[in-house]
Design an enzyme around this catalytic site. Structure first.
Site, PDB file in Angstrom:
ATOM      1  N   GLU A  16       0.791  -1.239   0.000  1.00 19.49           N
ATOM      2  CA  GLU A  16       0.000   0.000   0.000  1.00 19.49           C
ATOM      3  C   GLU A  16       0.821   1.285   0.000  1.00 19.49           C
ATOM      4  O   GLU A  16       0.864   1.999   0.999  1.00 19.49           O
ATOM      5  CB  GLU A  16      -0.908   0.046   1.238  1.00 19.49           C
ATOM      6  CG  GLU A  16      -2.025  -0.937   1.229  1.00 19.49           C
ATOM      7  CD  GLU A  16      -3.022  -0.697   2.384  1.00 19.49           C
ATOM      8  OE1 GLU A  16      -2.895   0.297   3.114  1.00 19.49           O
ATOM      9  OE2 GLU A  16      -3.932  -1.531   2.535  1.00 19.49           O
TER      10      GLU A  16
ATOM     11  N   GLU B 212      -5.262  -8.508   1.639  1.00 16.42           N
ATOM     12  CA  GLU B 212      -5.715  -8.094   2.978  1.00 16.42           C
ATOM     13  C   GLU B 212      -7.205  -7.835   2.969  1.00 16.42           C
ATOM     14  O   GLU B 212      -7.724  -7.159   2.077  1.00 16.42           O
ATOM     15  CB  GLU B 212      -5.043  -6.793   3.441  1.00 16.42           C
ATOM     16  CG  GLU B 212      -3.674  -6.967   4.026  1.00 16.42           C
ATOM     17  CD  GLU B 212      -3.139  -5.671   4.645  1.00 16.42           C
ATOM     18  OE1 GLU B 212      -3.920  -4.891   5.212  1.00 16.42           O
ATOM     19  OE2 GLU B 212      -1.913  -5.467   4.554  1.00 16.42           O
TER      20      GLU B 212
HETATM   21  C1  NOJ Z   1      -3.490  -2.077   5.756  1.00 20.43           C
HETATM   22  C2  NOJ Z   1      -2.087  -2.255   6.214  1.00 20.43           C
HETATM   23  O1  NOJ Z   1      -1.346  -2.900   5.226  1.00 20.43           O
HETATM   24  C3  NOJ Z   1      -1.961  -2.977   7.531  1.00 20.43           C
HETATM   25  O2  NOJ Z   1      -0.652  -2.829   7.966  1.00 20.43           O
HETATM   26  C4  NOJ Z   1      -2.975  -2.419   8.499  1.00 20.43           C
HETATM   27  O3  NOJ Z   1      -2.790  -2.906   9.791  1.00 20.43           O
HETATM   28  C5  NOJ Z   1      -4.348  -2.714   7.978  1.00 20.43           C
HETATM   29  N1  NOJ Z   1      -4.514  -2.003   6.736  1.00 20.43           N
HETATM   30  C6  NOJ Z   1      -5.487  -2.326   8.907  1.00 20.43           C
HETATM   31  O4  NOJ Z   1      -5.590  -0.969   9.033  1.00 20.43           O
END
Ligand code: NOJ
Length: 449
Positions: free
Chosen positions: A167, A355
């Site tokens: 991201e 994710e």
């Molecule tokens: C995206 C991120 O990659 C991760 O590190 C984070 O904990 C989650 N979103 C939840 O916010």
């Protein structure tokens, strides 16, 4: 409606995901150098005082965690490698003791039948590189590519699946709002960083391909934040939504596909032109084997009646009736919507949900955690993926964020995302939640209610 593992097909990858800073702890162990996030903790930018430095002590609980992950029934474990644990202040030399930890992690996965999925970079930039300008400095492209190639060289004999970057948009969010703190709120820094991250991803992809060859699967990940409502007939709102999505999503996908930036759709992006040098459109392109899709919820937009009905992003948008602890509104249809829309993008010919997950303030009651809302969230988002699979969209994996509660960046321990509870008052004890059992049912027995 019952959800069945078989609905997703034989080749579908089921996994859990985590990131080095969020879980490892051991921030100074065996020659590890500080990262920007260690520094953020030390400067009081992460809630919970210094606790963030301990992560969830995963560094010392490797076998216990891998046993839990394997017993959940997944076949893959996604984790990231801490740049300053293995490569000093950013340019080496290789730290054998740090590397040994990842050798054990990778071997531990393989010994349990878990496929390691490695993220090259998940935000924990070496602090020393940040002090040189971090992502605003163009030279970081080369630093990152050297680091990525080194990982491919050291671990490529056992790791087949790679994600170059986690991201990049979020790193920019941190830059602009100053959560990383090191370079404070600075919009132009955000734009130069955006371009350098795109260049870095592509260059790293090429160097890794040189080392790993075609047998490896090299992807990257992006957060797909669509503006809601998804199908509006309000033209003015739609234009504004398009411009935001160009900045939030397409500014990462288009360059990867060799299309350059969607300048026509986004005014702020045009300010970035000064950083785009001759040859950069080609240099920012890389043919990824898959695109990692990360989705938590949409960005609701509303028209502000007081200032002429200008459409603005608003977390108080009408769409949201459930929100996570990170204030993100829940909208499972958004996942289906984005898969439908982006399946035609050349950077997304194959997609993997790298994710998905729900943050809440779970409570341990009589030794149990009943996280029914998280189960509801997982079921609904998986149903969206199932619909996409049935429609023939090329999406072939789902990683639950996260296997255990961890340090949610600036929120510290306050938002829990795990399917395993971490009892911070009892020496980081791991306690599987109801959601863990639900996944076990789905993956082990083949179906879950
Ligand atoms: C995206 C991120 O990659 C991760 O590190 C984070 O904990 C989650 N979103 C939840 O916010």
């Amino acid at each position: 409606m019952t959800l069945k593992r078989s609905d997703f097909g034989e080749g579908f990858t089921w996994g859990v995901a985590s990131a080095a800073f969020q879980v490892e702890g051991a921030w100074e162990t065996d020659g590890k150098r500080p990262s920007v996030w260690d520094d953020a903790v030390l400067r009081g930018r992460v809630r919970g005082a210094l606790a963030g430095l301990d992560g969830i002590d995963a560094f010392n609980r490797l076998d216990e965690d891998l046993d839990l992950i394997a017993a959940m029934g997944v076949g893959a474990n996604r984790f990231s490698i801490s740049w300053p644990r293995v490569f000093g202040d950013g340019r080496g030399p290789w730290n054998p003791a740090g590397g040994d930890y990842y050798d054990r992690l990778i071997d531990g996965c393989l010994a349990r039948g878990l496929e390691p999925w490695v993220t090259v970079h998940h935000w924990d930039l070496p602090l020393a590189l940040q002090r040189e300008g971090g992502w605003t400095r163009r030279g970081i492209v080369e630093d990152f590519a050297v680091f990525a190639a080194e990982l491919a060289d050291r671990f490529g004999d056992r790791v087949r699946n790679w994600m170059v970057f986690n991201e990049p948009l979020s790193v920019i969010g941190h830059t602009v709002i100053g959560v990383h703190g090191s370079y404070g709120p600075h919009p132009m820094a955000a734009l130069s960083s955006l371009h350098h991250m795109n260049l870095a991803c592509a260059e790293a992809g090429r160097r890794m391909r040189d080392v790993l060859g075609d047998a490896a699967s090299i992807g990257t990940t992006n957060v797909f934040t669509l503006a809601a409502p998804f199908h509006t007939t309000d033209e003015r709102l739609r234009r504004r939504q398009r411009s935001l999505e160009a900045l939030l999503v397409d500014a990462f996908l288009d360059p990867a596909a060799g299309r350059g930036y969607p300048f026509a759709d986004s005014l702020p992006l045009r300010l970035m032109r000064r950083y785009v040098l001759d040859g950069d459109v080609e240099a920012a392109a890389f043919d990824y084997d898959f695109m990692g899709v990360q989705y938590y919820g949409p960005l609701p937009m509303t028209r502000l009646p007081l200032i002429g009905g200008i459409p603005v992003p608003s977390l108080r948008g009408a769409e949201a009736n459930v929100r996570s602890a990170t204030a993100i509104p829940v909208e499972p249809d958004g996942l289906l919507e984005l898969l439908r829309r982006y399946q035609h993008h050349p950077a997304c010919r194959r997609m993997v949900i790298t994710e998905s997950g729900f943050g809440m303030n779970d409570r341990l009651v009589n030794g149990e955690v009943r996280d029914d809302l998280r189960v509801w969230y997982a079921r609904n988002h998986l149903e969206a993926v199932r619909t996409a699979v049935r429609e023939g969209i090329a999406v072939d994996g789902f990683f639950q964020w996260s296997y255990a509660d961890n340090i949610e960046w600036q929120l510290g321990r306050e938002a829990r995302f795990g399917v395993v509870y971490v009892d911070y008052d009892d020496d980081f004890r791991r306690i599987p939640k109801a959601s863990y059992r639900w996944f076990q049912q789905l993956l082990g027995e083949g179906a879950a209610p």
